[in-house]
Design a protein around this motif. Structure first.
Motif, PDB file in Angstrom:
ATOM      1  N   SER A   1       0.835  -1.203   0.000  1.00 42.96           N
ATOM      2  CA  SER A   1       0.000   0.000   0.000  1.00 42.96           C
ATOM      3  C   SER A   1       0.865   1.245   0.000  1.00 42.96           C
ATOM      4  CB  SER A   1      -0.912   0.003   1.231  1.00 42.96           C
ATOM      5  OG  SER A   1      -0.133  -0.052   2.419  1.00 42.96           O
ATOM      6  N   PHE A   2       2.194   1.057  -0.021  1.00 40.77           N
ATOM      7  CA  PHE A   2       3.104   2.209  -0.078  1.00 40.77           C
ATOM      8  C   PHE A   2       4.288   1.863  -0.970  1.00 40.77           C
ATOM      9  CE2 PHE A   2       3.466  -0.013   4.023  1.00 40.77           C
ATOM     10  CZ  PHE A   2       4.648  -0.687   3.822  1.00 40.77           C
TER      11      PHE A   2
ATOM     12  N   PHE B   1       9.013   8.648   5.292  1.00 44.41           N
ATOM     13  CA  PHE B   1       7.553   8.594   5.303  1.00 44.41           C
ATOM     14  C   PHE B   1       7.107   7.769   4.106  1.00 44.41           C
ATOM     15  CE2 PHE B   1       3.706  10.244   3.255  1.00 44.41           C
ATOM     16  CZ  PHE B   1       2.765   9.963   4.238  1.00 44.41           C
ATOM     17  N   TYR B   2       6.279   6.749   4.358  1.00 44.56           N
ATOM     18  CA  TYR B   2       5.774   5.882   3.307  1.00 44.56           C
ATOM     19  C   TYR B   2       4.274   6.097   3.178  1.00 44.56           C
ATOM     20  CZ  TYR B   2      10.229   3.452   3.776  1.00 44.56           C
ATOM     21  OH  TYR B   2      11.571   3.146   3.819  1.00 44.56           O
ATOM     22  N   GLY B   3       3.884   6.658   2.038  1.00 46.99           N
ATOM     23  CA  GLY B   3       2.472   6.839   1.763  1.00 46.99           C
ATOM     24  C   GLY B   3       2.020   5.941   0.634  1.00 46.99           C
ATOM     25  N   LYS B   4       0.757   6.024   0.293  1.00 46.01           N
ATOM     26  CA  LYS B   4       0.241   5.200  -0.804  1.00 46.01           C
ATOM     27  C   LYS B   4       0.865   5.583  -2.134  1.00 46.01           C
ATOM     28  CE  LYS B   4      -4.242   4.089   1.290  1.00 46.01           C
ATOM     29  NZ  LYS B   4      -5.712   4.153   1.149  1.00 46.01           N
TER      30      LYS B   4
ATOM     31  N   LEU C   1       8.759   0.140  11.425  1.00 45.79           N
ATOM     32  CA  LEU C   1       7.675   0.876  10.774  1.00 45.79           C
ATOM     33  C   LEU C   1       6.646   1.309  11.820  1.00 45.79           C
ATOM     34  CD1 LEU C   1       6.863   1.757   7.915  1.00 45.79           C
ATOM     35  CD2 LEU C   1       5.515  -0.349   7.749  1.00 45.79           C
TER      36      LEU C   1
ATOM     37  N   ASN D   1       3.134   3.052  12.691  1.00 44.34           N
ATOM     38  CA  ASN D   1       1.813   3.356  12.108  1.00 44.34           C
ATOM     39  C   ASN D   1       1.771   3.113  10.614  1.00 44.34           C
ATOM     40  OD1 ASN D   1       0.866   4.185  14.650  1.00 44.34           O
ATOM     41  ND2 ASN D   1       1.575   6.290  14.312  1.00 44.34           N
ATOM     42  N   ASP D   2       2.568   2.134  10.151  1.00 45.64           N
ATOM     43  CA  ASP D   2       2.633   1.799   8.725  1.00 45.64           C
ATOM     44  C   ASP D   2       3.027   2.975   7.850  1.00 45.64           C
ATOM     45  OD1 ASP D   2       1.991  -0.862   9.032  1.00 45.64           O
ATOM     46  OD2 ASP D   2      -0.166  -0.516   8.877  1.00 45.64           O
ATOM     47  N   LYS D   3       3.714   3.980   8.436  1.00 49.12           N
ATOM     48  CA  LYS D   3       4.049   5.173   7.665  1.00 49.12           C
ATOM     49  C   LYS D   3       5.468   5.678   7.874  1.00 49.12           C
ATOM     50  CE  LYS D   3      -0.649   7.095   7.384  1.00 49.12           C
ATOM     51  NZ  LYS D   3      -0.756   6.976   5.924  1.00 49.12           N
ATOM     52  N   PHE D   4       6.025   5.563   9.074  1.00 52.11           N
ATOM     53  CA  PHE D   4       7.273   6.239   9.389  1.00 52.11           C
ATOM     54  C   PHE D   4       8.340   5.244   9.852  1.00 52.11           C
ATOM     55  CE2 PHE D   4       3.793   9.171  10.316  1.00 52.11           C
ATOM     56  CZ  PHE D   4       4.158  10.278   9.571  1.00 52.11           C
TER      57      PHE D   4
ATOM     58  N   ARG E   1      13.965   0.658   4.263  1.00 49.53           N
ATOM     59  CA  ARG E   1      12.971   0.381   5.287  1.00 49.53           C
ATOM     60  C   ARG E   1      13.221  -0.956   5.982  1.00 49.53           C
ATOM     61  NH1 ARG E   1       8.148  -0.916   2.687  1.00 49.53           N
ATOM     62  NH2 ARG E   1       8.111  -3.004   3.590  1.00 49.53           N
TER      63      ARG E   1
END
Length: 790
Positions: A88-89, A284-287, A248, A250-253, A220
């Motif tokens: 998702s990222f 930062f990992y976004g979609k 990782l 919150n699945d983002k940072f 990551r």
């Protein structure tokens, strides 16, 4: 070592890797089971054999998908089908994709992953971690692989090897060298390296005239971790490294940090190193977005061993260092700031950009014995009626520089068979060079203050260099044929303090425009093998000394290289191998000829025609489940078609003509071997060997001239064969994820050898005299490492 091996039950595992949603096969997925690995074929199928009965950790990775990980018990032949879920990222692999060669690319390359880097990283500098790769020769001023180290690929030195960190240039803009001493223990923050030989793909920064090192730093890591690594070794060598990461959040940072210290007295007398560094990164990992910020720095203090050991005392004192002044040191700090951003517009279009800034500053200090005062713009001093024109003094030569810029790549994949990449960079360098006399034995008057002073700035030179490049690359797949073309335009602007046509030292400018095309074809024989061929052109500007130590009339031209590569690659269940043939044909290659130019300096000169041709082999064979053999071999011919040598004869120079001479520091054979034996689980015994053939110190092939040399000294580096032994044991205890103990004995048979040197010659009273200097390497020495991972 082989005789006690007892064959045990051996099993295999096979399966298919697919997309969970579409159920389509995923070719090129990476599968690792214990210490075995494989890659899925075009149908997504894979197979791994020679597995003993045991429990294994299975990891399957594919770009753009979540990693598949599970533990399985092997007690017979098994089938494992894995359906991977799309991420998702965005993953970090996209950051370096534009400057990397792909699996089926018509480029000669070698990849090193984090595990391979880690097992060798117990104290020595990054070039020494690459010593077992094809066509590589490494060197060390201190004789230990710590401090000032060098690397050559296919005989080309570090100024001709392009080095990038996350696609950002590392080479110094003026000297064009990459100085790893400024980033000690960089390897502890490296995830993977791709070593390209030859011109390679279009990249940013210095032209690749021998090869490229494409380095990707920390990526990551999903789980929180802490690592402590300590190494102690011969010559009071210490390496201390602490690394931590949040995993990782919150699945983002993610946030990662490392701090390191390396100290060594060196094998050569007083050739000590005191090195410190840190590395910080957050992502930062976004979609559709990936943002990563890197801040890292290195600080070095090394006692100078630059002049090597004169040949005349090599046999009696191999550890000799002519420098005895206490502060004869090199001191430098380099800070790096990188901001990397990737945005995915859709499944066909993505953009990578990076902003970077590097700040470097430092000096080397040296004692000068009875040096002429006029060299420092100091008037003679009269003491007691005696005019004094020389003095013992101490000087510092400074460099204070800034390097900043932007890199970018736009990736467009309209269909599975076609991919387009538009990339490039704009970089700017500003360097302030100046020298200071900080002490002199005789007092003198500072004209700026009109007071007696012992500190004086005696030269100052500000330089500015701009470097713009843009490239367009296309990859097209049609059936079994893969084709690529790569077109690069590069423009360089350089402003510097140098001699004009009237030999006045004034600010000058030069602008250069280069066009570097590349084309290649790969034929996929089957899912496991392919053949390829490519043709590439590269152009390279002169370096700082070529500009500043000449006039426009004597200034050398840019160099041109045409590179032809052709090879065959195959990957089987228990082996992988590649053989490559190359031809590198130079026009106006810059080499030292001994000629003094119109400003009285020995500078490099263009030779019209020279070439390097060769064959390289790179292979690995798992002979038994416990026994693996990896080997490389390079056989080459490196020639200058017509070479004119200049030799000083009193106040003039004599010339000598040669044909088809060998290019200096270009051995005709280089070979390496690594035999790895795992007698029990988590234990490895590795025997590493390296052979480097004879190298000439100049470009005459050591041929006799019409004048005899009374000392009859060969101007060569003798061939050497060096063997190392590495022992490793890893285990986990309770909450400690891994305890790793490594013991490495370098040069186990105490070979007396030198891997670098220099030569000079002159004519005196009608006879030719020559002298050599060498850089001896340490005899038997050890490194003992303890690594604890939480």
């Amino acid at each position: 070592m082989l005789l006690p091996c007892v064959a045990s039950a051996q099993f295999s595992i096979k399966g298919k890797i697919t997309d969970r949603s579409s159920h389509q096969p995923l070719p090129g997925a990476s599968i690792s089971i214990g210490n075995r690995s494989s890659t899925s074929n075009s149908n997504g199928d894979f197979s791994i054999t020679f597995l003993e009965e045991a429990s294994y950790q299975v990891r399957i990775r594919y770009i753009g998908y979540k990693e598949y990980s599970r533990t399985i018990r092997i007690s017979g032949d098994q089938t494992l089908d894995a359906a991977l879920e799309r991420n998702s990222f965005i993953t970090d692999e996209v950051i370096v994709k534009a400057t990397r060669a792909g699996e089926n690319s018509a480029t000669t390359y070698r990849n090193m992953n984090r595990q391979e880097i880690e097992k060798n990283n117990i104290g020595q500098d990054l070039p020494y971690l690459l010593n077992q790769t094809p066509s590589v020769v490494v060197s060390s001023d201190a004789g230990t692989g710590i401090g000032y180290t060098g690397i050559r690929i296919r005989g080309s030195d570090g100024t001709r090897i392009n080095v990038t960190l996350n696609g950002i240039p590392l080479n110094d803009a003026e000297s064009q060298g990459a100085f790893f001493v400024n980033l000690p223990d960089l390897a502890s923050s490296v995830d993977n390296i791709q070593i390209q030989r030859g011109v390679g793909t279009s990249t940013n920064g210095a032209a690749a005239f021998g090869g490229s090192l494409n380095v990707q730093t920390t990526t990551r890591r999903d789980s929180a971790y802490a690592e402590i690594n300590n190494t102690y070794g011969s010559f009071e060598t210490w390496k201390n490294t602490v690394s931590v990461g949040t995993g990782l959040i919150n699945d983002k940072f993610t946030f990662d940090a490392r701090v390191s210290r390396i100290k060594s007295d060196g094998y050569i007398d007083r050739a000590s190193s005191d090195l410190k560094s840190f590395f910080l990164t957050g992502a930062f990992y976004g979609k559709k977005d990936l943002i990563r910020a890197n801040v890292f720095s290195g600080k070095e203090k090394t006692y100078q061993a630059w002049n090597g050991v004169p040949e005349s005392i090599l046999d009696t004192n191999r550890r000799y260092n002519e420098f005895t002044y206490e502060d004869q040191t090199d001191n430098y700090q380099q800070d790096h700031y990188q901001l990397l951003y990737t945005h995915t517009f859709n499944d066909k279009l993505s953009l990578n950009t990076a902003l970077h800034y590097t700040y470097g500053r430092g000096y080397y200090e040296e004692f000068k014995d009875a040096d002429s005062l006029k060299n420092y713009n100091i008037s003679p001093v009269v003491i007691g009626g005696t005019k004094i024109e020389t003095s013992n003094l101490i000087r510092r030569r400074w460099l204070d520089n800034d390097f900043y810029g932007l890199t970018y790549s736009l990736n467009y994949k309209p269909q599975n068979t076609l991919e387009l990449i538009l990339g490039g960079a704009y970089n700017e360098y500003r360097g302030d060079h100046f020298g200071e006399v900080i002490w002199a034995e005789v007092p003198y008057v500072d004209p700026a203050s009109n007071y007696t002073s012992a500190k004086r700035r005696y030269y100052e030179d500000n330089a500015v260099k701009t470097d713009f490049n843009s490239y367009l690359r296309a990859n097209y797949q049609s059936g079994k044929l893969n084709a690529f073309f790569d077109l690069q335009y590069r423009r360089i602007g350089y402003s510097f303090l140098g001699f004009d046509r009237n030999q006045r030292n004034v600010q000058q400018k030069d602008n250069l425009n280069f066009f570097n095309p590349k084309i290649g074809l790969t034929w996929l024989i089957d899912s496991r093998s392919n053949v390829y061929a490519s043709f590439a052109v590269a152009n390279k500007e002169p370096n700082r000394d070529d500009y500043t130590e000449s006039t426009p009339e004597s200034r050398p031209e840019a160099e041109n290289l045409k590179d032809i590569e052709a090879g065959y690659r195959i990957r089987g269940e228990n082996f992988q191998a590649g053989i490559n043939a190359y031809g590198m044909f130079y026009k106006d290659q810059l080499i030292l000829t001994g000629r003094i130019n119109d400003v009285g300096e020995y500078t490099r000169r263009n030779v019209p025609s020279s070439y390097r041709t060769g064959i390289e082999l790179d292979g690995q064979w798992r002979i038994l489940p416990q026994l693996t053999w990896a080997a490389t071999a390079s056989l080459s011919r490196n020639k200058i078609r017509n070479f004119t040598e200049y030799v000083d004869d009193d106040n003039e120079q004599r010339t000598f003509e040669y044909k088809n001479t060998d290019i200096a520091f270009s051995p005709s054979f280089i070979g390496s071997s690594e035999i790895s034996f795992r007698p029990v689980s988590n234990t490895e015994i590795a025997f590493l060997s390296k052979y480097v053939g004879k190298q000439y110190l100049d470009n005459t092939s050591n041929r006799s001239t019409v004048i005899d040399d009374p000392l009859n000294r060969d101007r060569v580096l003798s061939a050497f064969f060096v063997n190392d032994l590495r022992l490793r044991y890893n285990t986990g205890v309770g909450s400690i994820k891994d305890i790793g103990i490594a013991f490495q004995v370098n040069n186990i048979f105490s070979e007396l050898y030198e891997n670098n040197g220099y030569t000079f010659k002159y004519i005196y009273e009608g006879a030719l005299y020559s002298g050599n200097g060498f850089y001896p390497q340490a005899t038997r020495n050890f490194l003992l490492s303890l690594n604890v991972k939480f």
